[in-house]
Design a protein around this motif. Sequence first.
Motif, PDB file in Angstrom:
ATOM      1  N   LYS A  25       0.831  -1.234  -0.068  1.00 50.99           N
ATOM      2  CA  LYS A  25      -0.004  -0.054   0.016  1.00 50.99           C
ATOM      3  C   LYS A  25       0.779   1.139   0.029  1.00 50.99           C
ATOM      4  CE  LYS A  25      -3.753  -2.298   2.768  1.00 50.99           C
ATOM      5  NZ  LYS A  25      -4.434  -2.188   4.016  1.00 50.99           N
ATOM      6  N   LYS A  26       2.208   1.157   0.229  1.00 50.05           N
ATOM      7  CA  LYS A  26       3.188   2.219   0.170  1.00 50.05           C
ATOM      8  C   LYS A  26       3.980   2.241  -0.946  1.00 50.05           C
ATOM      9  CE  LYS A  26       2.528   2.338   5.185  1.00 50.05           C
ATOM     10  NZ  LYS A  26       3.454   2.069   6.532  1.00 50.05           N
ATOM     11  N   TRP A  27       4.576   3.675  -1.504  1.00 45.16           N
ATOM     12  CA  TRP A  27       5.470   3.487  -2.402  1.00 45.16           C
ATOM     13  C   TRP A  27       6.819   3.365  -1.881  1.00 45.16           C
ATOM     14  CZ3 TRP A  27       9.646   7.718  -2.174  1.00 45.16           C
ATOM     15  CH2 TRP A  27      10.220   7.762  -3.477  1.00 45.16           C
ATOM     16  N   ARG A  28       7.384   2.248  -2.567  1.00 44.71           N
ATOM     17  CA  ARG A  28       9.189   1.950  -2.410  1.00 44.71           C
ATOM     18  C   ARG A  28       9.648   2.193  -3.590  1.00 44.71           C
ATOM     19  NH1 ARG A  28       8.499  -4.172  -0.809  1.00 44.71           N
ATOM     20  NH2 ARG A  28       6.437  -3.805  -1.975  1.00 44.71           N
ATOM     21  N   PRO A  29      10.701   3.017  -3.731  1.00 41.22           N
ATOM     22  CA  PRO A  29      11.319   3.559  -4.965  1.00 41.22           C
ATOM     23  C   PRO A  29      11.778   2.435  -5.746  1.00 41.22           C
ATOM     24  CG  PRO A  29      12.550   4.279  -2.950  1.00 41.22           C
ATOM     25  CD  PRO A  29      11.238   3.997  -2.486  1.00 41.22           C
ATOM     26  N   SER A  30      12.561   1.543  -5.182  1.00 43.54           N
ATOM     27  CA  SER A  30      13.247   0.517  -5.881  1.00 43.54           C
ATOM     28  C   SER A  30      12.306  -0.531  -6.515  1.00 43.54           C
ATOM     29  CB  SER A  30      14.268  -0.369  -5.024  1.00 43.54           C
ATOM     30  OG  SER A  30      15.339   0.303  -4.585  1.00 43.54           O
ATOM     31  N   VAL A  31      11.173  -0.637  -5.801  1.00 46.49           N
ATOM     32  CA  VAL A  31      10.142  -1.421  -6.549  1.00 46.49           C
ATOM     33  C   VAL A  31       9.304  -0.349  -7.459  1.00 46.49           C
ATOM     34  CG1 VAL A  31       7.855  -2.481  -6.153  1.00 46.49           C
ATOM     35  CG2 VAL A  31       9.633  -2.873  -4.487  1.00 46.49           C
ATOM     36  N   GLY A  32       9.193   0.782  -7.229  1.00 44.24           N
ATOM     37  CA  GLY A  32       8.343   1.834  -7.978  1.00 44.24           C
ATOM     38  C   GLY A  32       9.116   2.099  -9.507  1.00 44.24           C
ATOM     39  N   ILE A  33      10.216   1.919  -9.581  1.00 49.61           N
ATOM     40  CA  ILE A  33      10.856   2.531 -10.869  1.00 49.61           C
ATOM     41  C   ILE A  33      10.704   1.151 -11.770  1.00 49.61           C
ATOM     42  CG2 ILE A  33      12.343   3.998  -9.981  1.00 49.61           C
ATOM     43  CD1 ILE A  33      14.614   1.768 -10.108  1.00 49.61           C
ATOM     44  N   GLN A 138      15.128  10.090 -11.315  1.00 51.55           N
ATOM     45  CA  GLN A 138      14.631  10.584 -10.189  1.00 51.55           C
ATOM     46  C   GLN A 138      13.176  10.018  -9.951  1.00 51.55           C
ATOM     47  OE1 GLN A 138      16.003  13.135  -7.866  1.00 51.55           O
ATOM     48  NE2 GLN A 138      14.087  12.175  -6.555  1.00 51.55           N
ATOM     49  N   SER A 139      13.005   9.425  -8.788  1.00 50.07           N
ATOM     50  CA  SER A 139      11.575   8.976  -8.509  1.00 50.07           C
ATOM     51  C   SER A 139      10.890   9.582  -7.126  1.00 50.07           C
ATOM     52  CB  SER A 139      11.448   7.424  -8.234  1.00 50.07           C
ATOM     53  OG  SER A 139      12.496   6.865  -7.046  1.00 50.07           O
ATOM     54  N   SER A 140       9.801   9.704  -7.122  1.00 54.30           N
ATOM     55  CA  SER A 140       9.048  10.150  -5.996  1.00 54.30           C
ATOM     56  C   SER A 140       7.496   9.549  -6.000  1.00 54.30           C
ATOM     57  CB  SER A 140       8.952  11.739  -6.257  1.00 54.30           C
ATOM     58  OG  SER A 140       8.127  11.861  -7.365  1.00 54.30           O
ATOM     59  N   PRO A 141       6.793   9.932  -4.647  1.00 53.61           N
ATOM     60  CA  PRO A 141       5.517   9.236  -4.678  1.00 53.61           C
ATOM     61  C   PRO A 141       4.512  10.115  -5.698  1.00 53.61           C
ATOM     62  CG  PRO A 141       6.668   9.973  -2.750  1.00 53.61           C
ATOM     63  CD  PRO A 141       7.523  10.435  -3.407  1.00 53.61           C
ATOM     64  N   ALA A 142       3.516   9.446  -6.081  1.00 51.32           N
ATOM     65  CA  ALA A 142       2.739   9.728  -6.888  1.00 51.32           C
ATOM     66  C   ALA A 142       1.742  10.819  -6.178  1.00 51.32           C
ATOM     67  CB  ALA A 142       1.682   8.770  -7.698  1.00 51.32           C
ATOM     68  N   LEU A 148       1.908   2.445  -5.439  1.00 53.61           N
ATOM     69  CA  LEU A 148       2.970   1.843  -5.344  1.00 53.61           C
ATOM     70  C   LEU A 148       4.034   2.423  -6.320  1.00 53.61           C
ATOM     71  CD1 LEU A 148       4.577  -0.918  -4.471  1.00 53.61           C
ATOM     72  CD2 LEU A 148       3.318  -1.974  -6.223  1.00 53.61           C
ATOM     73  N   ALA A 149       3.607   2.351  -7.752  1.00 48.84           N
ATOM     74  CA  ALA A 149       4.656   2.903  -8.657  1.00 48.84           C
ATOM     75  C   ALA A 149       5.265   4.144  -8.652  1.00 48.84           C
ATOM     76  CB  ALA A 149       3.856   2.483 -10.055  1.00 48.84           C
ATOM     77  N   GLY A 150       4.332   5.104  -7.902  1.00 49.54           N
ATOM     78  CA  GLY A 150       4.818   6.632  -7.861  1.00 49.54           C
ATOM     79  C   GLY A 150       5.193   7.177  -9.157  1.00 49.54           C
ATOM     80  N   GLU A 151       5.919   7.963  -9.166  1.00 50.38           N
ATOM     81  CA  GLU A 151       6.501   8.793 -10.554  1.00 50.38           C
ATOM     82  C   GLU A 151       7.975   8.625 -10.739  1.00 50.38           C
ATOM     83  OE1 GLU A 151       4.916  12.642 -10.124  1.00 50.38           O
ATOM     84  OE2 GLU A 151       2.944  12.070 -10.134  1.00 50.38           O
ATOM     85  N   ALA A 152       8.240   8.918 -11.895  1.00 52.78           N
ATOM     86  CA  ALA A 152       9.674   8.805 -12.120  1.00 52.78           C
ATOM     87  C   ALA A 152      10.150   9.494 -13.415  1.00 52.78           C
ATOM     88  CB  ALA A 152      10.266   7.330 -12.481  1.00 52.78           C
ATOM     89  N   SER A 153      11.165  10.329 -13.377  1.00 52.75           N
ATOM     90  CA  SER A 153      11.748  11.139 -14.660  1.00 52.75           C
ATOM     91  C   SER A 153      13.105  11.065 -14.787  1.00 52.75           C
ATOM     92  CB  SER A 153      11.204  12.481 -14.354  1.00 52.75           C
ATOM     93  OG  SER A 153      11.963  13.136 -12.966  1.00 52.75           O
ATOM     94  N   VAL A 154      13.637  11.208 -16.005  1.00 53.30           N
ATOM     95  CA  VAL A 154      15.034  11.150 -16.540  1.00 53.30           C
ATOM     96  C   VAL A 154      15.437  12.242 -16.440  1.00 53.30           C
ATOM     97  CG1 VAL A 154      16.399   9.974 -18.167  1.00 53.30           C
ATOM     98  CG2 VAL A 154      14.473   8.629 -17.439  1.00 53.30           C
ATOM     99  N   ILE A 155      16.537  12.408 -16.031  1.00 56.42           N
ATOM    100  CA  ILE A 155      17.496  13.639 -16.069  1.00 56.42           C
ATOM    101  C   ILE A 155      18.572  13.426 -17.048  1.00 56.42           C
ATOM    102  CG2 ILE A 155      18.732  15.660 -14.898  1.00 56.42           C
ATOM    103  CD1 ILE A 155      17.045  14.717 -12.264  1.00 56.42           C
ATOM    104  N   ASP A 156      18.750  14.273 -18.050  1.00 55.16           N
ATOM    105  CA  ASP A 156      20.003  14.005 -19.130  1.00 55.16           C
ATOM    106  C   ASP A 156      20.837  15.167 -18.905  1.00 55.16           C
ATOM    107  OD1 ASP A 156      21.725  13.847 -21.160  1.00 55.16           O
ATOM    108  OD2 ASP A 156      20.053  13.265 -22.658  1.00 55.16           O
ATOM    109  N   LEU A 157      22.135  15.046 -18.454  1.00 59.71           N
ATOM    110  CA  LEU A 157      23.227  15.903 -18.164  1.00 59.71           C
ATOM    111  C   LEU A 157      23.682  16.681 -19.209  1.00 59.71           C
ATOM    112  CD1 LEU A 157      24.970  13.858 -15.307  1.00 59.71           C
ATOM    113  CD2 LEU A 157      23.328  15.608 -15.123  1.00 59.71           C
ATOM    114  N   ASP A 158      23.123  16.207 -20.451  1.00 61.78           N
ATOM    115  CA  ASP A 158      23.593  17.094 -21.773  1.00 61.78           C
ATOM    116  C   ASP A 158      22.689  18.265 -21.325  1.00 61.78           C
ATOM    117  OD1 ASP A 158      24.567  18.121 -23.934  1.00 61.78           O
ATOM    118  OD2 ASP A 158      23.776  16.426 -25.495  1.00 61.78           O
ATOM    119  N   LEU A 159      23.093  19.353 -20.995  1.00 66.25           N
ATOM    120  CA  LEU A 159      22.330  20.464 -20.956  1.00 66.25           C
ATOM    121  C   LEU A 159      22.192  21.090 -22.177  1.00 66.25           C
ATOM    122  CD1 LEU A 159      23.853  22.020 -17.617  1.00 66.25           C
ATOM    123  CD2 LEU A 159      21.986  20.756 -17.987  1.00 66.25           C
ATOM    124  N   SER A 160      22.875  20.753 -23.162  1.00 66.18           N
ATOM    125  CA  SER A 160      22.442  21.426 -24.360  1.00 66.18           C
ATOM    126  C   SER A 160      21.255  21.166 -25.013  1.00 66.18           C
ATOM    127  CB  SER A 160      23.760  21.174 -25.468  1.00 66.18           C
ATOM    128  OG  SER A 160      23.817  19.821 -25.743  1.00 66.18           O
TER     129      SER A 160
END
Length: 530
Positions: A25-33, A138-142, A148-160
């Motif tokens: 019933k709870k968000w767990r980041p390693s499971v959520g991603i 990066q993941s976070s609670p929904a 359970l899944a929460g939310e996830a976003s990808v950060i690309d370090l290529d700032l260009s």
Amino acid sequence: MRDTVAIGFLGTVLDRRGHGAERWKKWRPSVGICAQPQMPLRRLELLHDNHHLRLAQLTAEDIAAVSPDTEVRLHAVNLQDPWDFEEMYATLHDFAARYPFDTEREDYLVHITTGTHVAQICWFLLAESRHLPARLLQSSPARQGERLAGEASVIDLDLSRYDQIAQRFQRESDDTVSFLKAGIATRNPRFNRMIEQIERVATRSDAPILLSGPTGAGKSQLARRLYQLKKARRQLDGAFVEVNCATLRGDSAMSALFGHVKGAFTGAHAERAGLLRGADGGMLFLDEIGELGLDEQAMLLKAIEEKRFFPFGGDRETGSDFQLICGTVRDLRQWVRDGRFREDLYARINLWSFELPGLAERREDIEPNLEFELARHAEQSGRRARFNAEARRAYLAFAAAPQARWQGNFRELSASVTRMATLADAGRIDEDGVAEEIARLRHGWQDSMPEQTPALLDPERLARLDLFDRMQLEGVLRVCAESATLSEAGRKLFAASRQLKAQPNDADRLRKYLARFGLDWEQTQHRDLG
């Protein structure tokens, strides 16, 4: 389609969220991603220590339940102190070095939500430096929906790839370049490229910078603006110290630069700190560095390399850490060959070398500099002055003509504008004021015009020259007399043909031409042609 692989730490707090059915019933980041439908993971490399092996195994079992296609590999990583930066970085660096990355078949993500803040920083550094060929996950609670899944976003370090960030960086760079040019919209492509490169060097490096070019080309002003730029960015916190080395002679040179102890010489009644210590934490601008004596050059080299030196007459070292900018009108390469400048010091200050062109080489920039000088005069005097249309047209036509010598470069242009603005009645510069100033400039240039007969040659050799060779030599000597350096003269003389060469060496071409007549550069600078 390439497989996606995630790498991350087991969250000893966030991944431990109750027992039995409660944990679902709870968000767990390693499971959520692993439960993100838009981002299926082929594999999760899960790092843990032996104290939490059971939690790691339970997390792997739960991932298999929500994402059967995701393989979980457990990696025991036993850290003495997960908050120790050196230990954490070394551990993750070793992991990255051993891991068999296959970037042709797999895309990699580093999960930065779990682990200590130190671990997150180390993941970032390794990804940013490409020790890890990965993007950040990066993941976070929904905020709503599936807990359970929460939310996830990808950060690309290529700032260009981020248009707004790239545009902001470009605006900041453009503003910096404009600041270094004193806000003058210069039109000379070569000068603009050089200032852009100086901006990158100044903000990324604290190595010495050598500015060469004729007197009045703006070396001192540029050095001062480089200091202001670096201080505004908190890269310097000390003072700006400027000294003209041509004014330093003998013991006074040593004392002025390096300081002295009491009694070091006659008249040394008290200790003196010296300019190098005065520039500690700031910037030291040594204008006309070629005029320093060889002893001072040797001590300066030690001060640059070791940040340590001996005050004059002292036996105790002192220190100073400063950014060094050097200015010169001399051809220091020739002075090295002549034994007048130390080769090791030249190599040390020549890492970044920029030659500022004189006004005669930037005639297209006379008009924007004209507006700048009028604005500066108004700020300094409190009196605004403006050209009328005809007067402005007449002055620009004269100033940009090939016959205009501008020996004093931008300093001479500034003086010219100041005279016209000061003499202008009711702040209006008219045709009469311009005509008077043009006559004044021409008279000054005529007085400094050297004789054209190449009297450096003995009469017998001169008599053997064809008229063609004699006239050509006269022209070359005149250009040399008007130029501050061998390179500057070469660029003027070979302006057309140098464009056809991949690596033009104007100075060497001119040196060989002079050698045909038994002449060298120094003779063209110090001669009596009467």
